[in-house]
Design a protein around this motif. Structure first.
Motif, PDB file in Angstrom:
ATOM      1  N   VAL A   2      42.153  83.754  -6.563  1.00  0.00           N
ATOM      2  CA  VAL A   2      42.642  82.377  -6.462  1.00  0.00           C
ATOM      3  C   VAL A   2      44.161  82.363  -6.299  1.00  0.00           C
ATOM      4  CG1 VAL A   2      42.950  80.219  -7.762  1.00  0.00           C
ATOM      5  CG2 VAL A   2      40.700  81.302  -7.632  1.00  0.00           C
ATOM      6  N   ASN A   3      44.853  83.222  -7.022  1.00  0.00           N
ATOM      7  CA  ASN A   3      46.314  83.279  -6.878  1.00  0.00           C
ATOM      8  C   ASN A   3      46.716  83.698  -5.466  1.00  0.00           C
ATOM      9  OD1 ASN A   3      46.854  82.400  -9.468  1.00  0.00           O
ATOM     10  ND2 ASN A   3      47.023  84.465 -10.313  1.00  0.00           N
ATOM     11  N   LEU A   4      45.992  84.624  -4.881  1.00  0.00           N
ATOM     12  CA  LEU A   4      46.281  85.034  -3.505  1.00  0.00           C
ATOM     13  C   LEU A   4      45.998  83.888  -2.530  1.00  0.00           C
ATOM     14  CD1 LEU A   4      44.967  88.713  -3.494  1.00  0.00           C
ATOM     15  CD2 LEU A   4      47.349  87.953  -3.289  1.00  0.00           C
ATOM     16  N   CYS A   5      44.952  83.123  -2.798  1.00  0.00           N
ATOM     17  CA  CYS A   5      44.655  81.954  -1.960  1.00  0.00           C
ATOM     18  C   CYS A   5      45.778  80.923  -2.070  1.00  0.00           C
ATOM     19  CB  CYS A   5      43.323  81.325  -2.360  1.00  0.00           C
ATOM     20  SG  CYS A   5      41.893  82.319  -1.930  1.00  0.00           S
ATOM     21  N   ARG A   6      46.283  80.736  -3.261  1.00  0.00           N
ATOM     22  CA  ARG A   6      47.404  79.802  -3.454  1.00  0.00           C
ATOM     23  C   ARG A   6      48.633  80.281  -2.688  1.00  0.00           C
ATOM     24  NH1 ARG A   6      46.611  79.068  -9.893  1.00  0.00           N
ATOM     25  NH2 ARG A   6      45.028  77.444  -9.781  1.00  0.00           N
ATOM     26  N   ASP A   7      48.898  81.578  -2.785  1.00  0.00           N
ATOM     27  CA  ASP A   7      50.037  82.141  -2.057  1.00  0.00           C
ATOM     28  C   ASP A   7      49.873  81.930  -0.558  1.00  0.00           C
ATOM     29  OD1 ASP A   7      51.004  83.001  -4.509  1.00  0.00           O
ATOM     30  OD2 ASP A   7      50.439  85.104  -4.195  1.00  0.00           O
ATOM     31  N   ASP A   8      48.660  82.147  -0.068  1.00  0.00           N
ATOM     32  CA  ASP A   8      48.397  81.956   1.361  1.00  0.00           C
ATOM     33  C   ASP A   8      48.603  80.499   1.755  1.00  0.00           C
ATOM     34  OD1 ASP A   8      47.162  83.010   3.986  1.00  0.00           O
ATOM     35  OD2 ASP A   8      45.955  81.242   3.509  1.00  0.00           O
ATOM     36  N   ARG A   9      48.145  79.603   0.919  1.00  0.00           N
ATOM     37  CA  ARG A   9      48.281  78.175   1.226  1.00  0.00           C
ATOM     38  C   ARG A   9      49.750  77.767   1.271  1.00  0.00           C
ATOM     39  NH1 ARG A   9      45.636  72.981  -1.840  1.00  0.00           N
ATOM     40  NH2 ARG A   9      46.108  71.521  -0.181  1.00  0.00           N
ATOM     41  N   ARG A  10      50.542  78.324   0.366  1.00  0.00           N
ATOM     42  CA  ARG A  10      51.970  78.029   0.378  1.00  0.00           C
ATOM     43  C   ARG A  10      52.627  78.583   1.642  1.00  0.00           C
ATOM     44  NH1 ARG A  10      52.245  80.436  -4.864  1.00  0.00           N
ATOM     45  NH2 ARG A  10      51.431  78.899  -6.301  1.00  0.00           N
ATOM     46  N   LYS A  13      41.586  68.628   1.215  1.00  0.00           N
ATOM     47  CA  LYS A  13      42.509  67.550   0.840  1.00  0.00           C
ATOM     48  C   LYS A  13      42.682  67.424  -0.674  1.00  0.00           C
ATOM     49  CE  LYS A  13      41.813  64.756   4.964  1.00  0.00           C
ATOM     50  NZ  LYS A  13      41.349  63.465   5.498  1.00  0.00           N
ATOM     51  N   LEU A  14      41.855  68.122  -1.445  1.00  0.00           N
ATOM     52  CA  LEU A  14      41.972  68.061  -2.899  1.00  0.00           C
ATOM     53  C   LEU A  14      43.236  68.788  -3.355  1.00  0.00           C
ATOM     54  CD1 LEU A  14      38.304  68.920  -3.967  1.00  0.00           C
ATOM     55  CD2 LEU A  14      39.364  66.651  -3.920  1.00  0.00           C
ATOM     56  N   SER A  15      43.695  68.443  -4.541  1.00  0.00           N
ATOM     57  CA  SER A  15      44.814  69.184  -5.136  1.00  0.00           C
ATOM     58  C   SER A  15      44.340  70.607  -5.421  1.00  0.00           C
ATOM     59  CB  SER A  15      45.263  68.510  -6.433  1.00  0.00           C
ATOM     60  OG  SER A  15      44.263  68.660  -7.429  1.00  0.00           O
ATOM     61  N   MET A  16      45.272  71.533  -5.558  1.00  0.00           N
ATOM     62  CA  MET A  16      44.889  72.928  -5.798  1.00  0.00           C
ATOM     63  C   MET A  16      44.061  73.085  -7.083  1.00  0.00           C
ATOM     64  SD  MET A  16      44.575  75.918  -4.696  1.00  0.00           S
ATOM     65  CE  MET A  16      45.690  76.372  -3.408  1.00  0.00           C
ATOM     66  N   PRO A  17      44.401  72.414  -8.192  1.00  0.00           N
ATOM     67  CA  PRO A  17      43.543  72.552  -9.381  1.00  0.00           C
ATOM     68  C   PRO A  17      42.117  72.035  -9.120  1.00  0.00           C
ATOM     69  CG  PRO A  17      45.668  71.671 -10.022  1.00  0.00           C
ATOM     70  CD  PRO A  17      45.638  71.679  -8.515  1.00  0.00           C
ATOM     71  N   GLN A  18      41.989  70.900  -8.425  1.00  0.00           N
ATOM     72  CA  GLN A  18      40.657  70.376  -8.119  1.00  0.00           C
ATOM     73  C   GLN A  18      39.905  71.326  -7.197  1.00  0.00           C
ATOM     74  OE1 GLN A  18      41.729  66.510  -6.534  1.00  0.00           O
ATOM     75  NE2 GLN A  18      41.170  65.490  -8.454  1.00  0.00           N
ATOM     76  N   PHE A  24      38.381  78.420   0.290  1.00  0.00           N
ATOM     77  CA  PHE A  24      39.781  78.030   0.167  1.00  0.00           C
ATOM     78  C   PHE A  24      40.476  77.970   1.519  1.00  0.00           C
ATOM     79  CE2 PHE A  24      39.613  79.020  -4.379  1.00  0.00           C
ATOM     80  CZ  PHE A  24      40.476  78.076  -4.898  1.00  0.00           C
ATOM     81  N   VAL A  25      40.219  78.948   2.379  1.00  0.00           N
ATOM     82  CA  VAL A  25      41.014  79.076   3.602  1.00  0.00           C
ATOM     83  C   VAL A  25      40.300  78.638   4.873  1.00  0.00           C
ATOM     84  CG1 VAL A  25      42.454  80.897   2.600  1.00  0.00           C
ATOM     85  CG2 VAL A  25      40.428  81.524   3.929  1.00  0.00           C
ATOM     86  N   ASN A  26      38.970  78.536   4.835  1.00  0.00           N
ATOM     87  CA  ASN A  26      38.179  78.096   5.992  1.00  0.00           C
ATOM     88  C   ASN A  26      38.440  78.904   7.254  1.00  0.00           C
ATOM     89  OD1 ASN A  26      36.860  76.041   4.569  1.00  0.00           O
ATOM     90  ND2 ASN A  26      38.584  74.665   4.880  1.00  0.00           N
TER      91      ASN A  26
END
Length: 184
Positions: free
Chosen positions: A81-89, A128-133, A39-41
């Motif tokens: 995954v939720n923490l990864c989403r938070d980080d991405r935001r 580059k994919l959407s978060m769900p993808q 997720f974060v590379n």
């Protein structure tokens, strides 16, 4: 503690057993690190996110409810995954060349560089994919999680996850081809 299943370890953790927590962390760290890293590379960010996830688990072990019929691995994947989403935001993903290892063996340098470039192309495409993808690919394809479990993590039906994965694969083929590579 190593011979206990995840559910038994979680019961022990809910009773404050540090050895059980340590066993659970040792058992699952590598698997979840791989998911977070995709997720974060970035190794440091992945380690921070995973540490935060396990810290949340230790601080709030009762958030896991075995009565819901969800396995620990599926439940914890959702936390991660939720923490990864938070980080991405919180930040824009930035590729750092220091995150990639370069082999010293000069004989195989060309192969190593080609593999590394292909891997970087895939990582750029996934980013580059959407978060769900991205979630469905990282868990279901790269993480080899069953689609039923991915569906639970994502809060979607198994059929919806399959559609998301198929569309993500199509998008990845296009994005990788744009970079001059073929998608297997």
């Amino acid at each position: 503690m190593q011979h206990f299943d995840d559910l038994s370890l979680m019961r022990e953790i809910q009773n404050g057993n540090r050895a059980a927590f340590s066993a659970l962390v040792n058992r699952h760290s590598k698997y979840f690190f791989a998911i977070v890293y995709r997720f974060v590379n970035n190794r440091d960010t992945a380690e921070d996110i995973l540490q935060t996830a396990f810290l949340k688990l230790w601080e709030r072990p009762y958030a896991f409810d075995a009565e819901r019929g969800v396995e620990f691995k599926t439940w914890f994947a959702r936390v991660v995954v939720n923490l990864c989403r938070d980080d991405r935001r919180a930040r824009r993903p930035v590729a750092n060349i220091d995150d990639y290892e370069i082999a010293d063996d000069r004989e195989h340098m060309a192969d190593t560089i080609d593999r590394s470039r292909k891997q970087m192309a895939l990582q750029r495409a996934i980013a580059k994919l959407s978060m769900p993808q991205r979630t469905a690919i990282n868990l279901g394809v790269l993480g080899e999680m069953q689609y039923t479990d991915v569906a639970r993590v994502m809060g979607k039906s198994e059929g919806a996850v399959k559609v998301i994965v198929n569309r993500a694969k199509e998008q990845l083929r296009f994005l990788i081809k744009e970079q001059g590579y073929e998608f297997a």
